[in-house]
Design a protein around this motif. Structure first.
Motif, PDB file in Angstrom:
ATOM      1  N   UNK A 154      25.344  -3.691 -16.175  1.00  0.00           N
ATOM      2  CA  UNK A 154      25.117  -3.208 -14.806  1.00  0.00           C
ATOM      3  C   UNK A 154      25.412  -1.710 -14.712  1.00  0.00           C
ATOM      4  N   UNK A 155      26.471  -1.259 -15.388  1.00  0.00           N
ATOM      5  CA  UNK A 155      26.809   0.169 -15.370  1.00  0.00           C
ATOM      6  C   UNK A 155      25.657   0.999 -15.924  1.00  0.00           C
ATOM      7  N   UNK A 156      25.141   0.586 -17.073  1.00  0.00           N
ATOM      8  CA  UNK A 156      24.047   1.335 -17.703  1.00  0.00           C
ATOM      9  C   UNK A 156      22.795   1.307 -16.821  1.00  0.00           C
ATOM     10  N   UNK A 157      22.421   0.119 -16.323  1.00  0.00           N
ATOM     11  CA  UNK A 157      21.222  -0.008 -15.496  1.00  0.00           C
ATOM     12  C   UNK A 157      21.351   0.823 -14.219  1.00  0.00           C
ATOM     13  N   UNK A 158      22.522   0.783 -13.596  1.00  0.00           N
ATOM     14  CA  UNK A 158      22.726   1.527 -12.350  1.00  0.00           C
ATOM     15  C   UNK A 158      22.713   3.034 -12.598  1.00  0.00           C
ATOM     16  N   UNK A 159      23.307   3.457 -13.696  1.00  0.00           N
ATOM     17  CA  UNK A 159      23.333   4.883 -14.042  1.00  0.00           C
ATOM     18  C   UNK A 159      21.904   5.416 -14.204  1.00  0.00           C
ATOM     19  N   UNK A 160      21.087   4.672 -14.912  1.00  0.00           N
ATOM     20  CA  UNK A 160      19.695   5.098 -15.124  1.00  0.00           C
ATOM     21  C   UNK A 160      18.941   5.133 -13.798  1.00  0.00           C
TER      22      UNK A 160
ATOM     23  N   UNK B 136      17.311   8.497 -12.031  1.00  0.00           N
ATOM     24  CA  UNK B 136      15.868   8.573 -11.772  1.00  0.00           C
ATOM     25  C   UNK B 136      15.552   8.829 -10.305  1.00  0.00           C
ATOM     26  N   UNK B 137      16.447   8.419  -9.408  1.00  0.00           N
ATOM     27  CA  UNK B 137      16.160   8.513  -7.980  1.00  0.00           C
ATOM     28  C   UNK B 137      17.073   9.492  -7.234  1.00  0.00           C
ATOM     29  N   UNK B 138      17.857  10.275  -7.989  1.00  0.00           N
ATOM     30  CA  UNK B 138      18.745  11.284  -7.388  1.00  0.00           C
ATOM     31  C   UNK B 138      19.671  10.669  -6.346  1.00  0.00           C
ATOM     32  N   UNK B 139      20.289   9.550  -6.689  1.00  0.00           N
ATOM     33  CA  UNK B 139      21.205   8.841  -5.798  1.00  0.00           C
ATOM     34  C   UNK B 139      22.636   9.085  -6.263  1.00  0.00           C
ATOM     35  N   UNK B 140      23.585   9.362  -5.358  1.00  0.00           N
ATOM     36  CA  UNK B 140      24.981   9.605  -5.762  1.00  0.00           C
ATOM     37  C   UNK B 140      25.555   8.427  -6.554  1.00  0.00           C
ATOM     38  N   UNK B 141      25.983   8.701  -7.772  1.00  0.00           N
ATOM     39  CA  UNK B 141      26.431   7.612  -8.656  1.00  0.00           C
ATOM     40  C   UNK B 141      27.737   6.991  -8.199  1.00  0.00           C
ATOM     41  N   UNK B 142      28.700   7.813  -7.785  1.00  0.00           N
ATOM     42  CA  UNK B 142      29.996   7.255  -7.419  1.00  0.00           C
ATOM     43  C   UNK B 142      29.903   6.409  -6.156  1.00  0.00           C
TER      44      UNK B 142
ATOM     45  N   UNK C 243      17.717   1.068   2.290  1.00  0.00           N
ATOM     46  CA  UNK C 243      17.711  -0.361   1.991  1.00  0.00           C
ATOM     47  C   UNK C 243      16.578  -0.714   1.025  1.00  0.00           C
ATOM     48  N   UNK C 244      15.488   0.039   1.084  1.00  0.00           N
ATOM     49  CA  UNK C 244      14.390  -0.197   0.138  1.00  0.00           C
ATOM     50  C   UNK C 244      14.818   0.157  -1.278  1.00  0.00           C
ATOM     51  N   UNK C 245      15.588   1.215  -1.426  1.00  0.00           N
ATOM     52  CA  UNK C 245      16.098   1.575  -2.753  1.00  0.00           C
ATOM     53  C   UNK C 245      17.095   0.535  -3.252  1.00  0.00           C
ATOM     54  N   UNK C 246      17.871  -0.031  -2.348  1.00  0.00           N
ATOM     55  CA  UNK C 246      18.794  -1.098  -2.736  1.00  0.00           C
ATOM     56  C   UNK C 246      18.027  -2.291  -3.282  1.00  0.00           C
ATOM     57  N   UNK C 247      16.912  -2.634  -2.654  1.00  0.00           N
ATOM     58  CA  UNK C 247      16.096  -3.754  -3.131  1.00  0.00           C
ATOM     59  C   UNK C 247      15.574  -3.482  -4.534  1.00  0.00           C
ATOM     60  N   UNK C 248      15.168  -2.237  -4.809  1.00  0.00           N
ATOM     61  CA  UNK C 248      14.701  -1.881  -6.157  1.00  0.00           C
ATOM     62  C   UNK C 248      15.858  -1.935  -7.160  1.00  0.00           C
ATOM     63  N   UNK C 249      17.031  -1.471  -6.728  1.00  0.00           N
ATOM     64  CA  UNK C 249      18.201  -1.488  -7.606  1.00  0.00           C
ATOM     65  C   UNK C 249      18.578  -2.911  -7.989  1.00  0.00           C
ATOM     66  N   UNK C 250      18.344  -3.863  -7.085  1.00  0.00           N
ATOM     67  CA  UNK C 250      18.693  -5.255  -7.353  1.00  0.00           C
ATOM     68  C   UNK C 250      18.004  -5.766  -8.617  1.00  0.00           C
ATOM     69  N   UNK C 251      16.750  -5.389  -8.817  1.00  0.00           N
ATOM     70  CA  UNK C 251      16.025  -5.814 -10.015  1.00  0.00           C
ATOM     71  C   UNK C 251      16.694  -5.264 -11.269  1.00  0.00           C
ATOM     72  N   UNK C 252      17.085  -3.990 -11.223  1.00  0.00           N
ATOM     73  CA  UNK C 252      17.767  -3.380 -12.363  1.00  0.00           C
ATOM     74  C   UNK C 252      19.105  -4.079 -12.640  1.00  0.00           C
TER      75      UNK C 252
END
Length: 293
Positions: free
Chosen positions: A118-124, A128-134, A63-72
């Motif tokens: 959003x696609x580009x920001x999420x991909x990056x 950077x955080x080794x999170x499953x993209x799909x 959930x902490x990573x989700x909060x960081x992703x929200x900014x992106x």
């Protein structure tokens, strides 16, 4: 004209305040973005709180990573939406006035541009955080329709993105430059509400049912593919009732088609941009089938 509906007298601004000789206003459209992102974030956190919904009963991120992703994501929406509007709809104007490109407070955002942002920001972020993209794509797709619904309702309140002329009993006479057709009151399809219902409410209900009722998140790509294909199909259909953007409408092209087959048959810019979304959605579903067995 007896059966058409008057446009509701709702101000685009909730309230405004004066500070130091400057006026600041909270508009429905801005509120729709804020509430839509907040509700989407809550849906995503709810999905992440249930590991059993995910492959191998393991959630793709904390959930902490989700909060960081929200900014992106917010940056992707704003930057991508603005650049999409500039490049897809008014490139000539902004080429002559480049200093106005960052002036988002003047209006002008494109959904397809925001989507790409959003696609580009999420991909990056995932790289950077080794999170499953799909699986991340599935999570974001699940959370997006509520924001689309609220945004389209705000478009209706703002009396923008009108529909084409109509004599349907639910047609609306919008204020502004398109209130008249041949010097007579002109009722139009409330196409913003069509989009809110199809791209937001209906698509969102389908995705939530698949995710929480049928554990579709265990099948990477199914939710994202359904969202892309569903949005593209819904938008393509609504474009038949929505007035094309003014820069595409001319005397010999009143329907604003960017690809014309005849005087009345063609494809609008919105339809042209939606076709790749349908193709992407179907591709994700087909490619992911091997992982679902």
């Amino acid at each position: 004209m007896a059966h058409v509906l008057p446009f509701p007298d709702i101000s685009p601004e909730l309230f405004s305040i004066q500070i130091g000789g400057m006026e600041f206003a909270l508009r429905w459209y801005a509120l729709a973005y804020i509430v839509g992102i907040l509700l989407g974030w809550m849906i995503a956190r709810r999905a992440l709180s249930r590991p059993a919904l995910w492959p191998q009963d393991t959630r793709p991120m904390t959930k902490e990573q989700l909060d960081d992703l929200l900014t992106w994501i917010i940056l992707g929406v704003v930057v991508g939406g603005r650049l999409g509007f500039v490049l897809f709809y008014q490139p000539g104007y902004y080429l002559r006035n480049p200093l106005e490109i960052p002036m988002i407070w003047q209006g002008g955002m494109a959904f397809h541009g925001g989507f790409l942002g959003v696609v580009v920001a999420t991909w990056i972020f995932c790289a950077r955080n080794a999170i499953p993209k799909m699986q991340t794509a599935d999570l974001l797709a699940l959370s997006t329709p509520v924001g689309i619904m609220l945004g389209r309702i705000a478009n209706f309140i703002n009396a923008e993105l009108w529909g084409r002329p109509s004599d349907a009993p639910w047609a609306v006479i919008f204020p502004g430059p398109y209130a008249l057709c041949d010097d007579a009151p002109c009722a139009r399809h409330p196409s913003q509400l069509y989009e809110a219902g199809l791209e937001g409410l209906l698509l969102g209900a389908v995705l939530l049912t698949l995710a929480f009722g049928y554990k579709a998140l265990k099948k990477p790509g199914l939710i994202a593919g359904t969202f892309f294909a569903g949005y593209g199909i819904a938008r393509f259909i609504v474009e038949f009732f929505r007035l094309a953007d003014a820069q595409f409408i001319t005397e010999d092209n009143p329907l604003g088609h960017v690809l014309r087959l005849t005087d009345t048959i063609g494809i609008t810019m919105g339809q042209l941009l939606s076709l790749p979304m349908v193709a992407i959605g179907l591709t994700l579903i087909l490619l992911g089938r091997r992982q679902w067995k």
